[in-house]
Design a protein around this motif. Sequence first.
Motif, PDB file in Angstrom:
ATOM      1  N   TRP A 192      11.938  -1.455  10.805  1.00  0.00           N
ATOM      2  CA  TRP A 192      11.600   0.313  10.692  1.00  0.00           C
ATOM      3  C   TRP A 192      10.897   0.349   9.044  1.00  0.00           C
ATOM      4  N   PRO A 193       9.748   0.911   9.289  1.00  0.00           N
ATOM      5  CA  PRO A 193       8.896   1.166   8.062  1.00  0.00           C
ATOM      6  C   PRO A 193       9.309   2.257   7.127  1.00  0.00           C
ATOM      7  N   VAL A 194       9.678   1.809   5.933  1.00  0.00           N
ATOM      8  CA  VAL A 194      10.423   3.086   5.133  1.00  0.00           C
ATOM      9  C   VAL A 194       8.966   3.423   4.089  1.00  0.00           C
ATOM     10  N   TYR A 195       8.249   2.612   3.680  1.00  0.00           N
ATOM     11  CA  TYR A 195       6.771   2.805   3.008  1.00  0.00           C
ATOM     12  C   TYR A 195       5.888   1.941   3.368  1.00  0.00           C
ATOM     13  N   ARG A 196       4.735   2.355   3.962  1.00  0.00           N
ATOM     14  CA  ARG A 196       3.406   1.537   4.067  1.00  0.00           C
ATOM     15  C   ARG A 196       2.477   2.085   2.879  1.00  0.00           C
ATOM     16  N   TYR A 197       1.477   1.214   3.007  1.00  0.00           N
ATOM     17  CA  TYR A 197       0.332   1.242   1.870  1.00  0.00           C
ATOM     18  C   TYR A 197      -0.493   2.854   2.281  1.00  0.00           C
ATOM     19  N   SER A 198      -0.405   3.019   3.547  1.00  0.00           N
ATOM     20  CA  SER A 198      -1.372   4.099   3.801  1.00  0.00           C
ATOM     21  C   SER A 198      -0.720   5.323   3.410  1.00  0.00           C
ATOM     22  N   GLU A 199       0.689   5.362   3.064  1.00  0.00           N
ATOM     23  CA  GLU A 199       1.447   6.513   2.638  1.00  0.00           C
ATOM     24  C   GLU A 199       1.234   6.553   0.996  1.00  0.00           C
ATOM     25  N   VAL A 200       1.063   5.256   0.461  1.00  0.00           N
ATOM     26  CA  VAL A 200       0.677   5.488  -1.027  1.00  0.00           C
ATOM     27  C   VAL A 200      -0.690   5.974  -1.327  1.00  0.00           C
ATOM     28  N   LEU A 201      -1.638   5.638  -0.424  1.00  0.00           N
ATOM     29  CA  LEU A 201      -2.844   6.174  -0.615  1.00  0.00           C
ATOM     30  C   LEU A 201      -2.846   7.773  -0.409  1.00  0.00           C
ATOM     31  N   LEU A 202      -2.182   8.154   0.568  1.00  0.00           N
ATOM     32  CA  LEU A 202      -2.036   9.645   0.941  1.00  0.00           C
ATOM     33  C   LEU A 202      -1.102  10.260  -0.277  1.00  0.00           C
ATOM     34  N   LEU A 203      -0.104   9.650  -0.767  1.00  0.00           N
ATOM     35  CA  LEU A 203       0.585  10.329  -1.867  1.00  0.00           C
ATOM     36  C   LEU A 203      -0.212  10.402  -3.093  1.00  0.00           C
ATOM     37  N   LEU A 204      -0.993   9.416  -3.167  1.00  0.00           N
ATOM     38  CA  LEU A 204      -1.986   9.352  -4.512  1.00  0.00           C
ATOM     39  C   LEU A 204      -3.059  10.490  -4.120  1.00  0.00           C
ATOM     40  N   ALA A 205      -3.638  10.695  -3.116  1.00  0.00           N
ATOM     41  CA  ALA A 205      -4.574  11.897  -2.886  1.00  0.00           C
ATOM     42  C   ALA A 205      -4.059  13.147  -3.258  1.00  0.00           C
ATOM     43  N   GLU A 206      -2.753  13.274  -2.747  1.00  0.00           N
ATOM     44  CA  GLU A 206      -1.861  14.636  -2.845  1.00  0.00           C
ATOM     45  C   GLU A 206      -1.749  14.886  -4.407  1.00  0.00           C
ATOM     46  N   ALA A 207      -1.268  13.959  -5.144  1.00  0.00           N
ATOM     47  CA  ALA A 207      -1.173  13.984  -6.438  1.00  0.00           C
ATOM     48  C   ALA A 207      -2.309  14.351  -7.278  1.00  0.00           C
ATOM     49  N   LEU A 208      -3.315  13.732  -6.994  1.00  0.00           N
ATOM     50  CA  LEU A 208      -4.857  14.000  -7.565  1.00  0.00           C
ATOM     51  C   LEU A 208      -5.268  15.473  -7.370  1.00  0.00           C
ATOM     52  N   GLY A 266      -9.839  17.055  -6.745  1.00  0.00           N
ATOM     53  CA  GLY A 266     -10.167  16.705  -5.419  1.00  0.00           C
ATOM     54  C   GLY A 266     -11.389  15.768  -4.998  1.00  0.00           C
ATOM     55  N   VAL A 267     -12.404  15.669  -5.899  1.00  0.00           N
ATOM     56  CA  VAL A 267     -13.301  14.954  -5.508  1.00  0.00           C
ATOM     57  C   VAL A 267     -12.873  13.347  -5.793  1.00  0.00           C
ATOM     58  N   GLU A 268     -12.096  12.938  -6.967  1.00  0.00           N
ATOM     59  CA  GLU A 268     -11.396  11.760  -7.075  1.00  0.00           C
ATOM     60  C   GLU A 268     -10.217  11.455  -5.956  1.00  0.00           C
ATOM     61  N   ALA A 269      -9.737  12.561  -5.361  1.00  0.00           N
ATOM     62  CA  ALA A 269      -8.739  12.273  -4.333  1.00  0.00           C
ATOM     63  C   ALA A 269      -9.381  11.750  -2.941  1.00  0.00           C
ATOM     64  N   LEU A 270     -10.603  12.194  -2.641  1.00  0.00           N
ATOM     65  CA  LEU A 270     -11.193  12.061  -1.222  1.00  0.00           C
ATOM     66  C   LEU A 270     -11.375  10.602  -0.734  1.00  0.00           C
ATOM     67  N   PRO A 271     -11.577   9.514  -1.756  1.00  0.00           N
ATOM     68  CA  PRO A 271     -11.608   8.150  -1.427  1.00  0.00           C
ATOM     69  C   PRO A 271     -10.244   7.580  -0.719  1.00  0.00           C
ATOM     70  N   TYR A 272      -9.263   7.914  -1.400  1.00  0.00           N
ATOM     71  CA  TYR A 272      -7.958   7.598  -1.059  1.00  0.00           C
ATOM     72  C   TYR A 272      -7.699   8.152   0.445  1.00  0.00           C
ATOM     73  N   LEU A 273      -7.910   9.359   0.539  1.00  0.00           N
ATOM     74  CA  LEU A 273      -7.464   9.846   2.045  1.00  0.00           C
ATOM     75  C   LEU A 273      -8.379   9.409   3.056  1.00  0.00           C
ATOM     76  N   ASN A 274      -9.888   9.293   2.763  1.00  0.00           N
ATOM     77  CA  ASN A 274     -10.706   8.845   3.703  1.00  0.00           C
ATOM     78  C   ASN A 274     -10.544   7.197   3.944  1.00  0.00           C
ATOM     79  N   GLN A 275      -9.974   6.500   2.923  1.00  0.00           N
ATOM     80  CA  GLN A 275      -9.612   5.130   3.314  1.00  0.00           C
ATOM     81  C   GLN A 275      -8.587   5.219   4.729  1.00  0.00           C
ATOM     82  N   VAL A 276      -7.780   6.017   4.664  1.00  0.00           N
ATOM     83  CA  VAL A 276      -6.847   6.272   5.818  1.00  0.00           C
ATOM     84  C   VAL A 276      -7.584   6.768   7.078  1.00  0.00           C
ATOM     85  N   ARG A 277      -8.272   7.600   6.946  1.00  0.00           N
ATOM     86  CA  ARG A 277      -9.136   8.004   7.793  1.00  0.00           C
ATOM     87  C   ARG A 277     -10.183   6.958   8.592  1.00  0.00           C
TER      88      ARG A 277
END
Length: 499
Positions: A371-387, A393-404
């Motif tokens: 069962w996955p508790v934490y995946r790296y994609s969530e790290v990226l999305l949490l970081l995008a949210e924190a930014l 917002g401009v700094e957050a976009l690359p982390y969000l778009n890595q997942v997309r």
Amino acid sequence: MKLKIITIGLLLSLGACKEDFLEVSPENFISSNNYFQTEADFTQAVNATYAPLRIVYGGAYIMGEMRSDNTHYIFNNSNRGNLVREEIADFMDNPTAAPVQEKWMGNYRIISYANQVLSRIDAATFADNVKGNLKGQVLFLRALAYFDLVQYFGDVPLLLEPTFGAADEILNVHSTRTRTPKAEVYAQIIKDATDAAALLPAKDQQERGRATSGAAKTLLGNVYVVQKQWAQAETVLKEVVTSGKYSLLTDYAAFFDPANKNNVESVFEVQYLQGNLGLQSNFAYVFMPNLANLTPIVGFVFNNQNTGGWNIPTDNLIAAYEPGDTRKAASIAEGYIAADGNFVAQPYVKKYLHLPLPQPNGSNPNTNENWPVYRYSEVLLLLAEALNEQGKGVEALPYLNQVRDRAFGAGVSPVTVTGQEALRTAIMQERRVELAFENKRWLDLVRTDKALEVMTAYGAALKASGKYPNLLPGSYNVTANKLLFPVPFTEVLVNPNLQ
């Protein structure tokens, strides 16, 4: 973890349940202070601390997904033994509900075992680096357990000492324990996770399946996000990203294949193992339709009527996937071909279904999925949210778009909005589909203050659809006091101070 070590740990963890789950005293986890002497003793004790994770996460979907607009259930008039699952999904709370008790009990068992280790390990006389690693693991596990408890129950008793005294006597103080304000609980979680991150090795230096510094930092980042401490979240999550220890797999579905356990995208996952040792998982069967014969789906005869029909994807979630999003087909089956050759349009979760399945142990499902508790994609999305919450917002976009990029193909469907509110919406939408069926949705709705609005509208739509005639008139009465779950009634009976 090595099979022998896991088995020893599981056996050590099977303590008799007492009527007060907070007073879990694992009598066959430790018989006396003389047990804790050698590195092997402490290793076995730490392994035992991992074992209750299989209890906590085995049914976590009930409170984490079915409580939300992501999943519902197939009404099964012939199986009313799991009525409490329906009650949780429909906001008809029952304080005697087994899933609620199991979450409470399992997490406090982890805490109890961790406290046993932490109270003794500093005095042990084996290599400091090994000692630090073991100590870091139980600190991580204690932090993870308290984080789960405080998110679902709010104020919870904060226990940091072992349940045994120096003479191996149970500390009979349950009648005086009260709910600790959640601010104090969060402060302890942050301390434990911070200490764990400093003690634990990186992923490539740790035995697979165990907690790592990256896992502790991800947990810490998640806590900071929930607490809206955005700058602290940014700092610690960037440490995970720049560590070079994690990356996204090219294929989204490949992460969940049991052949790829603990892969480069995995930050922390609960370990299961098929076989006859009691370590197997059963998610695939629970999430499939409750058919009398599963042959159309799995290729062999199995009566799934008393097991399946839970965590069924909702029309609401299915509609949330954008055209071209490969995660939809990787996560959801639209239905199955029945024995008569006709297609049955009954969606079900396929994220944890990997054919051919191991044969069941008699009537018991027996699968190998972790069962996955934490995946790296969530790290990226949490970081995008924190930014984004800091106006970056401009700094957050690359982390969000890595997942997309993985979901749609690089550059095919990037998010370009940088306004804070628009980007906030985009990030939460991305979390919903990226982390679907990983027990994130309900907690996301609560922490973003969307639960009342979203779940009231969802419940009304469910009733109006006519698809669920079993829903009672009082279902989906979503009020502020239902954003937390009640302390299990068994606890309140033993300890009236636990309001």
